[in-house]
Design an enzyme around this catalytic site. Structure first.
Site, PDB file in Angstrom:
ATOM      1  N   GLN A 265      46.424  31.565  42.409  1.00  0.00           N
ATOM      2  CA  GLN A 265      47.449  32.357  41.736  1.00  0.00           C
ATOM      3  C   GLN A 265      47.422  32.131  40.232  1.00  0.00           C
ATOM      4  O   GLN A 265      47.663  33.046  39.450  1.00  0.00           O
ATOM      5  CB  GLN A 265      48.833  32.033  42.296  1.00  0.00           C
ATOM      6  CG  GLN A 265      49.000  32.443  43.740  1.00  0.00           C
ATOM      7  CD  GLN A 265      48.565  33.882  43.984  1.00  0.00           C
ATOM      8  OE1 GLN A 265      49.152  34.810  43.446  1.00  0.00           O
ATOM      9  NE2 GLN A 265      47.530  34.074  44.788  1.00  0.00           N
ATOM     10  N   GLU A 333      57.169  34.032  45.878  1.00  0.00           N
ATOM     11  CA  GLU A 333      56.414  35.205  46.316  1.00  0.00           C
ATOM     12  C   GLU A 333      55.512  34.826  47.494  1.00  0.00           C
ATOM     13  O   GLU A 333      55.522  35.476  48.541  1.00  0.00           O
ATOM     14  CB  GLU A 333      55.578  35.731  45.151  1.00  0.00           C
ATOM     15  CG  GLU A 333      54.696  36.916  45.500  1.00  0.00           C
ATOM     16  CD  GLU A 333      53.754  37.283  44.360  1.00  0.00           C
ATOM     17  OE1 GLU A 333      53.225  38.409  44.387  1.00  0.00           O
ATOM     18  OE2 GLU A 333      53.526  36.455  43.456  1.00  0.00           O
ATOM     19  N   HIS A 334      54.712  33.785  47.311  1.00  0.00           N
ATOM     20  CA  HIS A 334      53.827  33.278  48.362  1.00  0.00           C
ATOM     21  C   HIS A 334      54.241  31.847  48.690  1.00  0.00           C
ATOM     22  O   HIS A 334      54.361  31.017  47.783  1.00  0.00           O
ATOM     23  CB  HIS A 334      52.369  33.248  47.906  1.00  0.00           C
ATOM     24  CG  HIS A 334      51.854  34.542  47.369  1.00  0.00           C
ATOM     25  ND1 HIS A 334      51.782  34.806  46.014  1.00  0.00           N
ATOM     26  CD2 HIS A 334      51.379  35.649  47.999  1.00  0.00           C
ATOM     27  CE1 HIS A 334      51.284  36.023  45.832  1.00  0.00           C
ATOM     28  NE2 HIS A 334      51.036  36.559  47.013  1.00  0.00           N
TER      29      HIS A 334
END
Length: 441
Positions: A265, A333-334
């Site tokens: 990310q 988000e993740h």
């Protein structure tokens, strides 16, 4: 060769932990006055001059020598040509990913329903797909064909009649993978325009670009600002912030794996956020060492290092339950649950865009080909938002059919409530339908 990163170290036992965590998570992308005004000017120009404005802005901002809007339109045949210009391996990967995304999203489809009451009154809900959806895709070398699949396929599964894609081609640079993905995903029309002008064209329509009902897809600050301004005229998916990953680990996963998951990310951009939470302090040290060891091997090391040093963190917690509490506070988000028994901890997670279960489930698999959507809420909005899905391209209408008896019975109730609100016409409209023999009751 290793480097020494300066990733933040936090401890949940610190009395100031909450304040430090809030500071770490803080991120705000506010369009300044200059950006806002420029976007408003572009929107105004597109609304007033249509195709001519699109051609002019594309010449100016993208360096494309377009003589007319016809030079900015790609037909279905051009998309099919792109399939022949990518390698067989790439085509196979796109088709496999698309198939998995399609199968997953088929399960999200909502159906209409009705039920009938004893007096014959029928109540229900009618589910209808949007007529037309617009998909914004960033252009150039930074294009992401996976995003085309993730945005277009749910729309087609929902039954959207027409999916219109806009993608800039800076200096005429066309990404064949993006066009191939559009072909596989079933995109109906493509316009090679970008920026705020593309958003405006989708929202208001031009002589050539059809007006859509909803705009989805990521973009830069100008695209995001334009989406904010046209919201209400059309629907939008979300205003996405930087990408995020939170890994919760019990200390038993290979630290190199975890470091690379954080990198996955961080390599998006300098504002991306990568955080590891673990009750094992020694494991945090090992991951820090892996970060330093692996950083020089990364093609985007400069971006990763800025992200890791600027917004990354290694957080020590008391135990796994506190790790769950921290995860819910962050609402990432993740979220990777890199633990021995992820199913046991899943009920403890309330806020996350996507949850990756177990040591072998890297976030990257979800980005590309697992099946669930990779368009996810960011910046803590997973507290109240969901991933993009088929439901974003469907709308619901309430159905009410009153039998004569049902209208008469409900009329009494409606009359009382309407007169209580001093809305006499409402009351009388209901009263007119009360059966004569009941009016005196």
């Amino acid at each position: 060769m290793t480097v020494s990163t300066a990733i933040a170290r936090l401890n949940a036992a610190d009395p100031d932990f909450a304040r430090h965590l809030d500071h770490l998570l803080s991120w705000e992308s506010v369009s300044d006055d200059a950006v806002n005004q420029r976007v408003l000017d572009i929107i105004k120009a597109v609304r007033e001059r249509g195709d001519a404005a699109l051609v002019e802005f594309t010449q100016r901002f993208d360096g494309v020598d377009a003589k007319s809007i016809d030079d900015l339109i790609l037909d279905r045949a051009r998309l099919e040509l792109a399939l022949t210009r990518i390698t067989p391996v790439q085509r196979e990967a796109l088709e496999k990913a698309a198939n998995r995304v399609r199968i997953y999203h088929e399960r999200q489809k909502q159906d209409s329903w009705q039920y009938t009451e004893a007096d014959g009154t029928v109540l229900g809900q009618k589910v209808t797909p949007l007529d037309r959806a617009g998909l914004y895709v960033p252009g150039g070398k930074a294009s992401y064909p996976s995003s085309v699949l993730m945005n277009a396929i749910p729309a087609k599964v929902a039954g959207v009649t027409e999916v219109v894609m806009v993608v800039p081609t800076p200096r005429g640079e066309v990404n064949e993978l993006v066009l191939a993905a559009a072909c596989i995903a079933g995109v109906d029309r493509v316009f090679t325009v970008g920026g705020a002008q593309a958003v405006a064209a989708l929202a208001y329509g031009t002589e050539s670009v059809p007006q859509v009902d909803k705009i989805v897809g990521p973009g830069n600050i100008y695209v995001a600002t334009a989406k904010r301004h046209v919201f209400g005229q059309v629907g939008i998916d979300m205003i996405a912030g930087p990408s995020e990953i939170l890994v919760v680990c019990d200390g038993q996963t290979d630290p190199d794996w975890i470091a690379m998951d954080l990198f996955s990310q961080a390599e998006h951009d300098e504002d991306a956020q990568a955080i590891l939470v673990s009750p094992d302090a020694a494991f945090l040290d090992r991951v820090a060492a892996s970060i330093d060891k692996l950083m020089p091997t990364m093609e985007r090391a400069d971006i990763i290092e800025k992200s890791i040093n600027g917004r990354g963190a290694l957080i020590q917690v008391r135990d796994m339950q506190q790790a769950m509490d921290v995860a819910n506070r962050i609402a990432p988000e993740h979220l990777e649950l890199s633990v021995a028994d992820p199913q046991a901890w899943l009920p403890h997670i309330r806020h996350a865009g996507a949850i990756f279960m177990g040591r072998h489930t890297s976030e990257a698999l979800g980005d590309y080909c697992a099946g669930p959507n990779h368009v996810l809420p960011t910046s803590g909005t997973a507290r109240f938002s969901s991933p993009l899905g088929v439901y974003d391209f469907q709308k619901r209408s309430s159905i009410i059919f009153c039998s004569e008896q049902g209208a008469s019975e409900l009329g009494h109730t409606a009359s009382v409530l309407a007169r209580g609100e001093s809305l006499t016409a409402h009351a009388r409209s209901a009263e007119y339908r009360i059966l004569t023999q009941e009016k005196g009751n």
